[in-house]
Write an enzyme that holds these catalytic residues in place. Structure first.
Site, short mmCIF file in Angstrom:
data_model
loop_
_atom_site.label_atom_id
_atom_site.label_comp_id
_atom_site.label_asym_id
_atom_site.label_seq_id
_atom_site.Cartn_x
_atom_site.Cartn_y
_atom_site.Cartn_z
N ALA A 1 -13.49 -19.59 1.89
CA ALA A 1 -14.44 -18.94 2.81
C ALA A 1 -13.71 -18.13 3.88
CB ALA A 1 -15.34 -20.01 3.43
N LYS B 1 -8.01 -6.35 10.82
CA LYS B 1 -9.23 -5.99 10.09
C LYS B 1 -10.52 -6.21 10.88
CE LYS B 1 -7.98 -6.32 5.22
NZ LYS B 1 -8.43 -6.86 3.93
N SER C 1 0.80 -1.23 0.00
CA SER C 1 0.00 0.00 0.00
C SER C 1 0.84 1.28 0.00
CB SER C 1 -0.98 -0.01 1.17
OG SER C 1 -1.93 -1.03 0.96
N ASP D 1 -12.86 -3.76 0.05
CA ASP D 1 -12.34 -4.94 -0.66
C ASP D 1 -13.31 -5.44 -1.74
OD1 ASP D 1 -9.86 -5.13 0.60
OD2 ASP D 1 -10.66 -6.32 2.25
P1 ATR Z 1 -8.22 -14.86 4.30
O1 ATR Z 1 -9.05 -14.81 5.54
O2 ATR Z 1 -7.18 -13.79 4.21
O3 ATR Z 1 -9.05 -14.95 3.04
P2 ATR Z 1 -7.48 -17.57 5.06
O4 ATR Z 1 -8.30 -17.58 6.26
O5 ATR Z 1 -6.10 -18.06 5.19
O6 ATR Z 1 -7.32 -16.17 4.35
O7 ATR Z 1 -8.27 -18.38 3.96
C1 ATR Z 1 -7.62 -19.08 3.02
C2 ATR Z 1 -8.62 -19.90 2.22
O8 ATR Z 1 -7.84 -20.82 1.45
C3 ATR Z 1 -9.56 -20.73 3.07
O9 ATR Z 1 -10.80 -20.82 2.40
C4 ATR Z 1 -8.85 -22.07 3.12
O10 ATR Z 1 -9.68 -23.18 3.36
P3 ATR Z 1 -9.99 -23.67 4.87
O11 ATR Z 1 -11.06 -22.76 5.40
O12 ATR Z 1 -10.45 -25.07 4.71
O13 ATR Z 1 -8.69 -23.55 5.62
C5 ATR Z 1 -8.30 -22.14 1.73
N1 ATR Z 1 -7.19 -23.10 1.61
C6 ATR Z 1 -5.92 -22.93 2.04
N2 ATR Z 1 -5.17 -24.02 1.74
C7 ATR Z 1 -6.00 -24.91 1.11
C8 ATR Z 1 -5.84 -26.22 0.55
N3 ATR Z 1 -4.66 -26.86 0.58
N4 ATR Z 1 -6.92 -26.81 -0.02
C9 ATR Z 1 -8.12 -26.17 -0.06
N5 ATR Z 1 -8.34 -24.91 0.44
C10 ATR Z 1 -7.30 -24.29 1.02
#
Ligand code: ATR
Length: 277
Positions: free
Chosen positions: A128, A64, A15, A101
């Site tokens: 999610a 956040k 940023s 966002d």
């Molecule tokens: P943010 O809140 O910044 O969006 P996050 O909480 O790290 O980031 O979310 C990452 C997303 O990637 C989640 O939806 C996560 O799925 P989970 O809720 O099951 O953890 C998904 N994700 C990360 N690694 C993954 C993997 N190997 N396979 C499928 N989904 C994955």
């Protein structure tokens, strides 16, 4: 005039590079500063920023959600998303928070696909986390008739759907290939496809070739998902533009000038991550 971004750590944030470019470009006498705030100091620092001359700040990880407790006002959009990424201080120091966002997400798509009609079919959202929350709210507000939400951890998708109540259908992660049928838009909000992470395994065979495919991952700029979609002729939209567009409302509120997202800005920000066009 001072603005900045609060986070912990904050060194990785793009940023300052982004807003710094606009300040130079428009000849504005202002600063945009990285501000490292440890979680335990958040409330006290939030109370002092306005007195230090800040007109506002962006908010990044891990503040956040937690910053909401320190604000005087939070708009409806940020409440629905459950997170704030942009804060404005008024002249008396009162703080108000919003979330840009989802706006950045929509504007990024519209900049490269101006004819995109969000109302014309279902959107498939993979993931999610926090980003998915802002994106689902933005898609609902843009009139998407159905959101098919898929996440590796089913309960997290259920939590998101019950928090933001809208036309969300939860689909099991293992059924993601079939969820693509009739979709108008596919959005990857997971970290899959990012440098150092596994690729998102998604078979695009059932996807209409007119459907737009977008990824919020921008390192690499062309994720394996985007590459596969482009190869079969789908319109694709990369993730860096969401970062650029989400910054616009804050800059305008603090510095009084509506900034533009240009190719030159994009190249300048990418140079900060060692990225290339
Ligand atoms: P943010 O809140 O910044 O969006 P996050 O909480 O790290 O980031 O979310 C990452 C997303 O990637 C989640 O939806 C996560 O799925 P989970 O809720 O099951 O953890 C998904 N994700 C990360 N690694 C993954 C993997 N190997 N396979 C499928 N989904 C994955």
């Amino acid at each position: 005039m001072r603005a900045g971004v609060i986070g912990w750590p904050i060194d990785h944030s793009l940023s300052p590079r982004l807003h710094g470019y606009w300040l130079d470009q428009y000849g504005i006498d202002g600063t945009y500063e990285p501000i490292a705030i440890a979680p335990e100091d958040l409330d006290a620092r939030m109370a002092s920023l306005s007195g230090e001359g800040f007109r506002g700040v962006n908010v990044t990880v891990p503040h956040k959600e937690t910053v909401m407790a320190s604000l005087d006002q939070i708009d409806d959009l940020a409440r629905r998303i459950g997170a704030v990424n942009t804060i404005v201080f008024d002249e008396s120091g009162k703080s108000s928070g919003t979330n840009t966002d989802g706006y950045g997400f929509i504007q990024n798509i519209l900049q490269s696909q101006p004819d995109m009609d969000f109302k014309s079919g279902p959107a498939v959202v993979l993931g999610a986390g926090g980003a998915a929350r802002a994106i689902c709210v933005a898609l609902m507000d843009a009139g998407v008739p159905e959101i098919r939400l898929l996440n590796r951890t089913l309960e997290r998708a259920q939590g998101l759907a019950s928090d933001i109540s809208g036309p969300i259908t939860i689909v099991d992660w293992s059924k993601r290939n079939r969820a693509l049928g009739e979709a108008n838009l596919v959005v990857n909000t997971t970290t899959l496809g990012m440098v150092g992470k596994p690729a998102l395994e998604l078979d695009l065979s059932d996807l209409a070739d007119t459907a737009c495919v977008t990824d919020i991952v921008y390192a690499p700029l062309e994720t394996p998902l985007l590459k596969a979609a482009a190869l079969r002729g789908n319109p694709v939209v990369g993730g860096i533009g969401m970062l650029l567009h989400q910054a616009r409302p804050g800059f305008e509120a603090w510095f009084g000038h509506a900034p533009e997202v240009t190719l030159e800005l994009r190249a300048h920000v990418l140079a900060g991550v060692g990225g290339k066009e």
